[in-house]
Design an enzyme around this catalytic site. Structure first.
Site: not given
Length: 187
Positions: A104-106
Site C-alpha cells: 500500500i501507498c509508497a
C-alpha cells in the site's frame, strides 16, 4: 509460517496502513505476525507511534513461506523496506511462488516495482509513486487493485478496504463481509 501473514514494519511506516489490515485479518481469524525490520522490536512509525512487533526479521528463516506478505507504506518506511535485503528476497520468493503479496501507498512503487514484481501487472500506489512502475505495468488510479496474487492500494484513507481485500483473498467473500459488517464498513 506456512499459515501466517507477515506484516513488515520498518522505521517510518504509515501506522494506519499497518494496523488496519492487522486488525481486520485478526478479526477474520487469520494468524498475523508483525516483523520488525530493524534491530528493535519497537518500531516507530511515520507519526512517531511506536509499535511492538512480534518478532525481528533476523528470526525469519530465509526459506519461510508465509501465507501472505503485507508491506505498509510511508516514507521513509517503504524505502527502509526496500533497503532490507531480506525483505526484498522474501518478497521476490513470495511472488515467484504465486503466494499473496500486498503493498500500500509508497510500497507498490518503492518495493514491488523496484524488485521487479509489477512487470505486466495492474497496480496502484500513492499518487506520484506510479512513476516507479515499469512500462509494462498498468497503473490503475483506484483505491485497491487486485491482479492475481498481487494486491495494491493507494494510501491511508483506503487502509480498511486494503485489509478487507487481503482478507477476501485469504478467507473468501463471506468472511470479508462478516468482518466489514461488524466494523460498519460499507463494501
Amino acid at each position: 509460517m506456512k499459515n501466517t501473514v507477515l506484516v513488515f514494519l520498518a522505521p517510518g511506516f504509515e501506522e494506519v496502513e499497518a494496523l488496519a489490515p492487522i486488525d481486520i485479518l485478526r478479526r477474520g481469524e487469520v494468524d498475523v505476525k508483525t516483523v520488525a525490520v530493524n534491530n528493535s522490536l519497537v518500531v516507530k512509525g511515520a507519526h512517531h507511534v511506536g509499535i511492538e512487533a512480534d518478532m525481528l526479521i533476523e528470526e525469519l528463516d530465509d526459506n519461510c513461506a508465509p501465507l501472505a506478505i503485507v508491506l505498509p507504506g510511508g516514507m521513509p518506511g517503504a524505502s527502509n523496506l526496500y533497503n532490507s535485503n531480506k525483505v526484498v528476497t522474501l518478497v521476490k520468493k513470495q511472488s515467484t511462488s504465486g503466494k499473496l503479496l500486498a503493498a500500500i501507498c509508497a510500497s507498490p512503487g518503492v518495493v514491488l516495482a523496484q524488485a521487479g514484481i509489477l512487470e505486466g501487472k495492474k497496480a496502484t500506489a500513492y499518487p506520484s509513486f506510479e512513476q516507479y512502475f515499469p512500462s509494462s505495468a498498468e497503473h490503475k488510479p483506484e483505491s485497491v487493485v487486485v491482479d492475481g496474487n498481487i494486491i495494491t492500494s493507494q494510501g491511508p484513507a483506503y487502509s480498511l478496504y486494503f485489509g478487507l481485500a487481503i482478507l477476501r483473498a485469504l478467507k473468501g467473500d463471506a468472511t470479508a463481509k462478516e468482518v466489514a459488517d461488524g466494523m460498519l464498513i460499507s463494501c
